[in-house]
Enzyme design. Structure first.
Site: not given
Ligand code: ADP
Length: 537
Positions: A185, A331, A438, A443
């Site tokens: 990540t 995580e 994001k 990211w």
């Molecule tokens: P993923 O693979 O689920 O995108 P990441 O670890 O790359 O996982 O990103 C996680 C982060 O994405 C969270 O800590 C949050 O900031 C953002 N995020 C994920 N889901 C949501 C949601 N439904 N609403 C707002 N932010 C979200």
């Protein structure tokens, strides 16, 4: 006194046995470069997993070895998921959209011994393979006939690799805490960090994902994960759909193509699909423009970024599709919370229901949440207090691969999100402490963009914040304070980023200001900047 029940380890291997016995005939459809409609079954996939395991053993693979994949969602990738983990190896799924330097760092940090790549990613592999000294063999996820010419030495085709191997493999009896897979990540600063899942955490996460108040699937469903298999295990669907016997529809390289997705969803009678808001927005626009409908979809799982209100309303009211809003992190395997109505939702008016449905939902059993203030004091769950969101649970990481220090604070993992939690447990994200943007589910580091901006001779200080964006969820906005007597216009400044960061990282706009707001500790206050520039997007 101890109970007298069997010690039955929670492993992906036992899941594989269960699926083969109970749901062996369930279908897996894949779109690949070679075949627009490849059909197989779970039973056949597991037979091929055995061939893969025999081939990897022949190549000298041992328990604990990391085996990497750079691939889209299809049946071969699924075979790697099960074959590698069940051998006792660590499946390392890599996001091919990362920069070359990040890919190089990740493969070397994980010390991957084998790398399996999709044919469409061959140009990337050709550029990078020399930077992957730990990789002993490169395998292309292709048939022998479709193998392209390549500069990658000794590149072999997947089908050639497993050809002639036995359909059975003596799967080792693994301890349930054995590592099963890993995913890096991108952090706010520094290098990407490796999250290392275990068989146990994977299985417990799979149980929770399948609950009716979570992804809500069973053996009558057809499930389409648009979310890539390199994004936190496709949000666990590659384990959950087989566990309950649901059919899988895997879109291969077409996950970002609304036309292909709609055609696939209708022809394959998809009932549940999962993805980030950007994908669903493209799909909504396509439906609008063509007048088409999703004929069989019941539930859309939206996560990875906040679900916009208009998207929820459009799907629910115009298309009759229920939107399930979920929140998670790499995580957290990744499921942290999911939105489903409770008994009291029934008594709410339409606006209150929608407001509740737009929150990130409630934690399933296996995840605990708390809110803390800046001094670590716990805040009430009154739906009003806003604080740092911390979690702990059976599928939450406590550290990163080859990092000495624990990732926990007082036994809790700080998510970097800022939220409120109401008395019923509905969590609502309001902000983020991590300095990231994001965009389309991927990211962008604000810190790296700030570094580039500040290297420009005319810039005294720079800050980058996330601005809400209709298509990409968020886009970076650059705010700069120029040196006295210096002058530079927005276009010149944005051109300065070219070649220094990936194209899609380059901010969309620049705002010039005389002074940036600072916190008491002298850091740029992103909170104040976000308030100040709320209208700029
Ligand atoms: P993923 O693979 O689920 O995108 P990441 O670890 O790359 O996982 O990103 C996680 C982060 O994405 C969270 O800590 C949050 O900031 C953002 N995020 C994920 N889901 C949501 C949601 N439904 N609403 C707002 N932010 C979200």
């Amino acid at each position: 006194m101890k109970g007298l029940m069997m010690d039955y380890p929670l492993t992906v291997t036992s899941l594989m046995r269960h699926v083969a016995a109970q749901h062996g005939a369930s279908e897996v459809y894949s779109l690949t470069v070679e075949n627009p409609a490849h059909r197989t079954t779970y039973a056949e996939i597991f037979r091929r997993c055995a061939r893969l395991a025999n081939a990897l053993r022949r190549l000298g693979m041992k328990e604990g070895d990391r085996v990497a994949t750079m691939a889209w969602n299809d049946y071969r990738h699924m075979e790697l998921y099960y074959g590698i983990s069940c051998m006792g190896g660590v499946l390392h799924t890599i996001n091919p959209r990362l920069f070359p330097e990040q890919l190089q760092y990740i493969v070397n940090h994980a010390e991957d011994r084998f790398l399996f790549s999709d044919p469409l990613l061959l140009p990337l592999l050709e550029k990078l393979h020399a930077d992957f000294p730990t990789v002993e063999a490169h395998v292309l996820l292709s048939s022998k006939q479709a193998m392209p010419e390549s500069s990658v030495p000794n590149l072999i085709s997947y089908e050639e690799l497993i050809e002639g191997e036995s359909d059975s493999f003596d799967w080792p009896a693994l301890d349930e805490n054995t590592a099963s897979s890993m995913c890096y990540t991108s952090g706010t600063t520094g290098n990407p960090k490796g999250v290392l899942y275990s068989h146990r955490s994977t299985i417990l996460h799979t149980y929770a994902s399948g609950l009716s108040d979570a992804i809500n699937i069973n053996s009558t469903d057809s499930v389409l994960p648009v979310v890539p298999m390199f994004h936190a295990n496709s949000w666990g669907v590659v384990y959950c759909a087989p566990m309950v016997g649901a059919r899988l529809v895997l879109p291969g390289p077409k996950a970002g193509d609304p036309e292909a997705l709609v055609a696939m969803m209708n022809s394959e009678r998809v009932t549940t699909a999962l993805g980030v808001p950007t994908v669903w927005l493209g799909l909504l626009n396509y439906l609008e423009a063509t007048g088409q409908h999703l004929e069989t979809v019941r539930d859309l799982v939206v996560g990875g970024a906040a679900c916009p209100r208009s998207m929820m309303v459009d799907f629910e009211e115009r298309h009759g599709i229920h939107v399930i809003h979920a929140w998670g992190m790499t995580e957290m395997s990744p499921l942290g919370s999911v939105n489903a109505p409770t008994a009291s939702t029934g008594g709410m008016d339409a606006e209150a229901k929608l407001h509740q449905q737009l929150s990130q939902g409630r934690a399933p059993y296996g995840v605990e949440m708390r809110l803390v203030d800046d001094d670590g004091g716990e805040l009430p769950r009154d739906g009003k207090a806003v604080g740092r969101l911390q979690v702990r649970g059976s599928w939450v990481a406590h550290g990163y691969y080859r990092a000495e220090e624990s990732a926990l604070e007082d036994g809790w993992f700080d998510t970097g999100d800022v939220a409120s939690i109401d008395p019923e447990g509905f969590m609502r994200i309001t902000d983020r402490t991590k300095d990231l943007i994001k965009s389309g589910g991927e990211w962008i580091s604000s810190i790296e963009l700030e570094d580039v901006a500040m290297a420009h001779p005319a810039v005294a200080e720079a800050a980058v914040i996330a601005m809400p964006h209709a298509k990409w969820s968020e886009r970076p906005l650059l705010i700069v304070c120029l040196k006295e007597d210096a002058a530079v216009d927005a276009d010149t400044l944005l051109a300065w980023f070219e070649g220094k960061v990936a194209k899609w990282w380059i901010p969309d706009a620049v705002e010039f200001t005389d002074e940036l707001p600072h916190t008491a500790t002298g850091k740029v206050s992103k909170l104040k900047l976000r308030e100040q520039f709320a209208a700029a997007g």
